[in-house]
Design a protein around this motif. Structure first.
Motif, PDB file in Angstrom:
ATOM      1  N   GLU A  69      -4.724 -10.891   2.020  1.00 39.77           N
ATOM      2  CA  GLU A  69      -5.443  -9.612   2.032  1.00 39.77           C
ATOM      3  C   GLU A  69      -6.637  -9.714   2.992  1.00 39.77           C
ATOM      4  O   GLU A  69      -7.393 -10.684   2.930  1.00 39.77           O
ATOM      5  CB  GLU A  69      -5.944  -9.325   0.604  1.00 39.77           C
ATOM      6  CG  GLU A  69      -6.323  -7.898   0.376  1.00 39.77           C
ATOM      7  CD  GLU A  69      -6.639  -7.622  -1.106  1.00 39.77           C
ATOM      8  OE1 GLU A  69      -6.151  -8.346  -1.984  1.00 39.77           O
ATOM      9  OE2 GLU A  69      -7.409  -6.675  -1.336  1.00 39.77           O
ATOM     10  N   PRO A  70      -6.803  -8.729   3.880  1.00 41.58           N
ATOM     11  CA  PRO A  70      -7.962  -8.805   4.791  1.00 41.58           C
ATOM     12  C   PRO A  70      -9.275  -8.804   4.002  1.00 41.58           C
ATOM     13  O   PRO A  70      -9.425  -8.040   3.051  1.00 41.58           O
ATOM     14  CB  PRO A  70      -7.835  -7.529   5.632  1.00 41.58           C
ATOM     15  CG  PRO A  70      -6.405  -7.134   5.536  1.00 41.58           C
ATOM     16  CD  PRO A  70      -5.951  -7.569   4.163  1.00 41.58           C
ATOM     17  N   CYS A  97       4.884  -4.080  16.322  1.00 41.46           N
ATOM     18  CA  CYS A  97       4.414  -3.897  14.934  1.00 41.46           C
ATOM     19  C   CYS A  97       5.065  -4.908  14.010  1.00 41.46           C
ATOM     20  O   CYS A  97       4.435  -5.454  13.109  1.00 41.46           O
ATOM     21  CB  CYS A  97       4.773  -2.501  14.412  1.00 41.46           C
ATOM     22  SG  CYS A  97       3.638  -1.246  14.966  1.00 41.46           S
ATOM     23  N   LYS A  98       6.364  -5.140  14.274  1.00 35.72           N
ATOM     24  CA  LYS A  98       7.111  -6.051  13.391  1.00 35.72           C
ATOM     25  C   LYS A  98       6.582  -7.483  13.495  1.00 35.72           C
ATOM     26  O   LYS A  98       6.800  -8.297  12.611  1.00 35.72           O
ATOM     27  CB  LYS A  98       8.595  -6.026  13.749  1.00 35.72           C
ATOM     28  CG  LYS A  98       9.237  -4.680  13.427  1.00 35.72           C
ATOM     29  CD  LYS A  98      10.699  -4.650  13.845  1.00 35.72           C
ATOM     30  CE  LYS A  98      11.204  -3.214  13.846  1.00 35.72           C
ATOM     31  NZ  LYS A  98      12.061  -2.902  14.983  1.00 35.72           N
ATOM     32  N   LYS A  99       5.910  -7.766  14.610  1.00 39.70           N
ATOM     33  CA  LYS A  99       5.432  -9.146  14.800  1.00 39.70           C
ATOM     34  C   LYS A  99       3.935  -9.289  14.545  1.00 39.70           C
ATOM     35  O   LYS A  99       3.348 -10.319  14.841  1.00 39.70           O
ATOM     36  CB  LYS A  99       5.744  -9.593  16.237  1.00 39.70           C
ATOM     37  CG  LYS A  99       7.227  -9.680  16.522  1.00 39.70           C
ATOM     38  CD  LYS A  99       7.453 -10.059  17.983  1.00 39.70           C
ATOM     39  CE  LYS A  99       8.732  -9.434  18.520  1.00 39.70           C
ATOM     40  NZ  LYS A  99       8.619  -8.895  19.860  1.00 39.70           N
ATOM     41  N   LEU A 100       3.311  -8.225  14.048  1.00 40.81           N
ATOM     42  CA  LEU A 100       1.868  -8.321  13.779  1.00 40.81           C
ATOM     43  C   LEU A 100       1.622  -9.354  12.691  1.00 40.81           C
ATOM     44  O   LEU A 100       2.494  -9.607  11.858  1.00 40.81           O
ATOM     45  CB  LEU A 100       1.337  -6.957  13.314  1.00 40.81           C
ATOM     46  CG  LEU A 100       1.181  -5.873  14.385  1.00 40.81           C
ATOM     47  CD1 LEU A 100       0.897  -4.518  13.747  1.00 40.81           C
ATOM     48  CD2 LEU A 100       0.071  -6.244  15.368  1.00 40.81           C
ATOM     49  N   PRO A 101       0.419  -9.948  12.656  1.00 42.55           N
ATOM     50  CA  PRO A 101       0.144 -10.926  11.600  1.00 42.55           C
ATOM     51  C   PRO A 101       0.346 -10.299  10.213  1.00 42.55           C
ATOM     52  O   PRO A 101       0.135  -9.092  10.039  1.00 42.55           O
ATOM     53  CB  PRO A 101      -1.327 -11.282  11.817  1.00 42.55           C
ATOM     54  CG  PRO A 101      -1.684 -10.780  13.158  1.00 42.55           C
ATOM     55  CD  PRO A 101      -0.709  -9.738  13.553  1.00 42.55           C
ATOM     56  N   ARG A 137       0.246  -6.403   8.937  1.00 42.31           N
ATOM     57  CA  ARG A 137       1.519  -5.744   8.610  1.00 42.31           C
ATOM     58  C   ARG A 137       1.615  -5.339   7.138  1.00 42.31           C
ATOM     59  O   ARG A 137       2.046  -4.253   6.804  1.00 42.31           O
ATOM     60  CB  ARG A 137       2.655  -6.705   8.947  1.00 42.31           C
ATOM     61  CG  ARG A 137       3.862  -6.056   9.505  1.00 42.31           C
ATOM     62  CD  ARG A 137       4.894  -7.071  10.014  1.00 42.31           C
ATOM     63  NE  ARG A 137       4.520  -8.457  10.001  1.00 42.31           N
ATOM     64  CZ  ARG A 137       5.093  -9.374   9.200  1.00 42.31           C
ATOM     65  NH1 ARG A 137       6.012  -9.032   8.341  1.00 42.31           N
ATOM     66  NH2 ARG A 137       4.725 -10.641   9.292  1.00 42.31           N
ATOM     67  N   ASP A 138       1.179  -6.231   6.279  1.00 42.22           N
ATOM     68  CA  ASP A 138       1.355  -5.972   4.843  1.00 42.22           C
ATOM     69  C   ASP A 138       0.229  -5.159   4.226  1.00 42.22           C
ATOM     70  O   ASP A 138       0.355  -4.700   3.096  1.00 42.22           O
ATOM     71  CB  ASP A 138       1.455  -7.298   4.060  1.00 42.22           C
ATOM     72  CG  ASP A 138       2.706  -8.059   4.416  1.00 42.22           C
ATOM     73  OD1 ASP A 138       3.545  -7.487   5.128  1.00 42.22           O
ATOM     74  OD2 ASP A 138       2.828  -9.220   3.990  1.00 42.22           O
ATOM     75  N   HIS A 139      -0.888  -5.001   4.911  1.00 41.70           N
ATOM     76  CA  HIS A 139      -2.043  -4.373   4.255  1.00 41.70           C
ATOM     77  C   HIS A 139      -2.611  -3.157   4.969  1.00 41.70           C
ATOM     78  O   HIS A 139      -3.151  -2.266   4.327  1.00 41.70           O
ATOM     79  CB  HIS A 139      -3.152  -5.407   4.041  1.00 41.70           C
ATOM     80  CG  HIS A 139      -2.756  -6.487   3.086  1.00 41.70           C
ATOM     81  ND1 HIS A 139      -2.906  -6.356   1.724  1.00 41.70           N
ATOM     82  CD2 HIS A 139      -2.178  -7.687   3.283  1.00 41.70           C
ATOM     83  CE1 HIS A 139      -2.442  -7.440   1.128  1.00 41.70           C
ATOM     84  NE2 HIS A 139      -1.993  -8.266   2.045  1.00 41.70           N
TER      85      HIS A 139
END
Ligand code: GLN
Length: 292
Positions: free
Chosen positions: A73-74, A208-212, A216-218
């Motif tokens: 989580e950022p 986008c699919k390769k973002l950290p 990507r998840d948050h």
């Protein structure tokens, strides 16, 4: 973490460093500073000077933050705030976390306004997100009026709270729409902008699919995905806002580093003048500026 009532800061620092090391987290030192200063409510430098003894609830809060950050989580969402220029903005997962490179857009607009002796600027911020740009404009440019829009109602709620935080609700008009759809109904003495500015979703879909994972998840994909070539929203904004700038008005966009050449061609084809690509502080092509 120790069960004793008070724990020295040095022990806490050591705990965090080991914890992040064990989790294989790369920028553990920076995260640790961020977490300590947020939980203690003081700058990290001040904490080092004061060497406070931490209470159990502070240790628990730090522990919780470390766990969440280790899960990806950022840290800005964990504490609900992020810095942007002179501001400390509220952020939620409904808005993109403001990036440091975006700060330069305010300097570019400031330069343009000064160079053209514009004293009462009317500015548009399309896709305002957390309101980082809109609130910066309103706080930094005296007598400015900002028209800020976003497609996301939830993002606008956050942006409005940030405007309120800095007492700028009177100077920023918020509207839920994709570009500036309702601007014609805007009750203002002038109906052309001095500058139209946007940090639109601009990451090409494949990228986008390769973002950290933490991005990507948050972070909201709605604020990131700019379509196949990253320029879908850019094209839409250019098309639907033509004629809304004063003659000589400024368009300023933040875009993906791989898209600036194509964006420049599109702007020239659309008849814009002085189209230029501006690099960010990391030396990457980042902004497109043009005059209508
Ligand atoms: N700079 C952001 C990132 O790379 C993208 C911001 C945007 O699409 N507007 O994560």
């Amino acid at each position: 973490m120790t069960d004793e009532k008070l724990t020295p800061l040095t022990a806490v620092q050591e705990y965090i460093a080991n914890y992040f090391d064990d989790c294989g987290i790369e920028n553990g030192a920076n995260l640790s500073r961020y977490i300590i200063s947020e939980v203690l409510g003081m700058s990290y430098a001040k904490a080092l000077l004061k060497k406070p003894m931490l209470k159990l609830w502070e240790c628990d809060k730090i522990d919780d933050a470390c766990n969440r950050v280790a899960q990806g989580e950022p840290v800005q969402y964990v504490f609900g705030t992020a810095p942007f220029r002179y501001l400390e903005l509220e952020v939620t997962p409904d808005v993109l976390i403001p990036r440091p490179e975006t700060e330069m857009m305010v300097d570019i607009v400031a330069y343009y306004l000064k160079k053209n002796n514009i004293e009462w600027p009317l500015l548009a911020d399309i896709g305002t997100g957390s309101g980082a740009l809109a609130v910066s404009f309103a706080t930094e440019f005296d007598e400015s009026i900002v028209y800020a829009t976003d497609v996301s109602k939830k993002a606008l709620v956050v942006a409005m709270r940030n405007a309120k935080r800095y007492d700028q609700l009177e100077n920023i008009y918020f509207e839920q729409c994709s570009c500036l759809d309702n601007f014609e109904y805007f009750q203002h003495s002038r109906n052309h902008f001095n500058a139209i500015v946007s940090n639109p979703p601009y990451v090409p879909t494949d990228v986008c699919k390769k973002l950290p994972r933490e991005v990507r998840d948050h972070e909201p994909m709605l604020a990131l995905d700019g379509g196949q070539d990253g320029l879908d929203v850019y094209r839409e904004i250019l098309k639907s806002t033509r004629g809304m700038l004063e003659p000589g008005g400024l368009y300023l966009f933040e875009l993906h580093e791989t898209c600036l050449d194509l964006a420049k061609r599109i702007a020239i084809e659309a008849g814009l003048k002085d189209v230029s690509i501006i690099k960010d502080l990391a030396g990457k092509d980042r902004f497109l500026a043009a005059i209508d």
